[in-house]
Design a protein around this motif. Structure first.
Motif: not given
Length: 645
Positions: A16, A19-20, A27, A30, A56, A90, A92
């Motif tokens: 996470y 991604l951030m 992020t 989403r 997260d 992108q 998860f």
């Protein structure tokens, strides 16, 4: 302070922070949408309650552990579907852990070990995976169609005792598909007293067709009924022990992947009767019947067991065990494990009997299991020893079995061993290709049947031989956890870990021999390797001599052992045989092909080679040809002196 029992689900997003860092706003949006559109609705529909959000991640409580596991799998499936419409960078992925335990209730929050273990399971799960504790697996394995793959006991942070961990596999076969088949049969056999009446009536109507088979099913596995053992005395204590022996044998035989075992409540109908075994076989639809007795004589107990062909009535095997009754429960455990291994092992009585039946069938009527048995006999357990032609024919037959039944995990296990023997005996045209095929087949076996101990053992060996030692140990641990009393599995693990875990190898080998006294020759490998690396050379030599038709591997060890034991003439003879098979033999070459161990073990082999008059230092050309060759530290000065390194 209120406490209650609850199923706790812990989940968080993999990677996470990364991604951030790439897209903070996107992020976050989403993640928020995923919670609202997937996680909250699924948890609510499975009667769960989110009691904590943590960036997260989240923690949820369920009153039903079945709901918790079904919810976890629905969440993972939902994420896969959502990710299909999202660019790869992108997407998860979630890790999920589930535990069943007591929690402390404080307002809307939950605390305690029940929560902590769930969080730790989530942390060790792989991306997209669901890990559950042993308590969860035990509660739901008979209620859900998911496979539960044993990971083994894991030590997790701030938890004193190791936690038994299982991976949930949505696509795998349910735990012990044979046990599932047996449960299906039990369902049809009906409660207790009605079982035999219905079986006899149905058999009369349907003739020889096994009435309990689902439409289109074909149970090729050997089927067996274990009748209640007779207590030949008057003491009710021994009646309970006799019942315990029968039940333990059923449990142990259930671990054999090729044996289908009738449940105890169905065989209890024959208690204290003198029913003909052929009638029992017809009633229950089994090929074999095991019967036995227990008799207390003074301070000793005599246990007898007999395997009978339920079609012909012929005795296939019998054994008698006389033991002191000082610790009857230890005797019970020992005897039942020995009986189960004698009957259900790789070269056990049942498999041999099944092979004889397959041999007498017309070629065009052979089933997948018949073909598998033929492959096993010609390639892996041949009477005259392993040959190149036998392995080639075995490969063909295993692949034919897979054509007939693409889901046959055991056939892939057989293939993995064919390729390992091709490599080990030097029969492979491309050794590296053989190792890759071995690994591919073993991985497929585990994929098809993640709770098959033989599949995990084969994968452990394949990973070991392909240089992935750490992961190999994980697979060996799983195999042992799945079948702690399977002699073949214990001996296989011992053979592969002897160089790096010699004490464990000796322990496992000795237990394997205890469980299977008429053990196949290859059980000796783990013992002579293990004792060699413990520097107990006399014991190692005793077991190395037991290996019949030794390959260059055994000949090399014999030479080194004679060298260490100061028997120069014998060492010279053994070394000559090594060089006859491979004139370019060196310790480095031997170690590179076979060895996983530390510096001490490497030097032990090198010094043994020197004592036997064999080369322990590779030349510059040999090192150049194989840059991955194992380094022998004591050769450095010699190479430097000779200008070779």
């Amino acid at each position: 302070m209120d406490r209650k029992l609850a199923a706790i689900l812990a989940a968080d997003v993999v990677g996470y922070s990364a991604l951030m860092e790439q897209d903070e706003q996107g992020t976050f949006e989403r993640l928020k949408a995923g919670r609202k559109e997937l996680f909250e609705p699924e948890i609510s529909s499975h009667h769960g309650y989110i009691f904590k959000l943590m960036g997260d991640g989240l923690l949820a409580e369920f009153s039903s552990v079945v709901d918790a596991v079904e919810c976890a799998m629905a969440l993972q499936k939902g994420l896969v579907e959502r990710n299909a419409a999202v660019p790869e960078g992108q997407r998860f992925q979630m890790r999920i852990g589930i535990n069943l335990g007591e929690v402390i209730v404080e307002g809307d929050d939950r605390y305690g070990e029940g929560v902590n273990i769930a969080a730790r399971l989530e942390q060790i799960a792989e991306p997209g995976g669901v890990y559950v504790s042993g308590k969860v697996a035990k509660e739901v394995e008979k209620k859900l169609a998911f496979a539960f793959e044993a990971i083994g006991e894991q030590r997790v942070k701030n938890i004193a005792e190791p936690v038994p961990v299982y991976r949930v596999n949505l696509n795998g076969q349910p735990r012990r598909h044979l046990l599932k088949a047996r449960r299906l049969r039990n369902k049809w056999l009906m409660p207790e007293g009605l079982a035999v009446v219905v079986a006899v009536t149905a058999a009369a109507v349907l003739g020889t067709q096994h009435w309990w088979k689902p439409s289109g099913a074909a149970f090729d596995e050997a089927s067996i009924a274990v009748l209640p053992f007779d207590n030949l005395g008057d003491d009710p204590k021994w009646e309970r022990i006799a019942d315990g022996i029968s039940e333990d044998i059923i449990t142990e035989l259930s671990q054999a992947d090729h044996v289908l075992v009738i449940a105890r409540h169905s065989t209890d109908a024959y208690r204290a009767t003198s029913a003909d075994v052929r009638q029992v076989g017809a009633d229950l639809g089994v090929r074999f019947v095991l019967e036995g007795s227990l008799q207390a004589i003074g301070d000793r107990v005599r246990i007898r067991a007999q395997l009978v062909d339920a079609v012909t009535g012929a005795d296939l095997w019998s054994e008698r065990y006389d033991r002191p009754d000082e610790d009857i429960f230890e005797v019970q455990s020992d005897v039942t494990a020995k009986i189960a291994n004698t009957l259900g092992s790789q070269v056990g009585v049942i498999r041999k009997s099944q092979f004889k039946l397959a041999q007498h069938k017309p070629p065009n009527s052979l089933t997948a299991y018949d073909t598998y048995l033929m492959a096993d006999a010609v390639a892996l357990t041949p009477v005259g020893g392993v040959t190149k032609d036998g392995l080639i024919e075995g490969e063909r037959l295993f692949r034919k079995a897979i054509e007939l039944d693409p889901q046959m995990a055991r056939a892939y296990v057989g293939l993995a061993y064919v390729y390992s023997l091709m490599y080990g005996y030097g029969f492979a045209d491309s050794p590296q290709q053989a190792l890759l095929k071995q690994l591919e087949a073993a991985r497929k076996a585990v994929e098809l049947d993640p709770n098959n101990n033989e599949a995990h053992g084969a994968l452990g060996q394949a990973l070991n031989w392909n240089g992935e030692w750490a992961q190999a140990l994980v697979e060996f641990d799983r195999a042992e956890a799945l079948a702690p009393n399977d002699a073949d599995t214990l001996a296989l693990i011992a053979t592969n870990i002897a160089a790096s875990q010699s004490a464990r190898a000796v322990r496992l080998s000795e237990r394997a021999i205890l469980l299977n006294p008429h053990y196949p020759n290859w059980y000796n490998y783990g013992l002579y390797w293990g004792y060699f690396f413990q520097e107990q050379f006399d014991k190692s030599l005793n077991y190395a001599k037991l290996v019949t038709g030794p390959s260059i591997n055994e000949k090399s060890f014999l030479a080194m052992l004679y060298g260490y034991l100061n028997q120069p003439e014998e060492a010279k003879k053994a070394a000559a045989m090594v060089l006859k098979d491979d004139p370019d033999w060196t310790a480095e070459k031997f170690l590179t092909k076979w060895f996983v161990g530390g510096e001490h073990e490497t030097e032990l082999v090198a010094e043994g080679a020197r004592k036997a008059g064999l080369r322990a230092c590779a030349t510059r050309a040999e090192l150049k040809e194989n840059p991955n060759m194992i380094h022998v530290k004591s050769c450095d000065k010699e190479r430097q002196k000779a200008g070779s390194g």
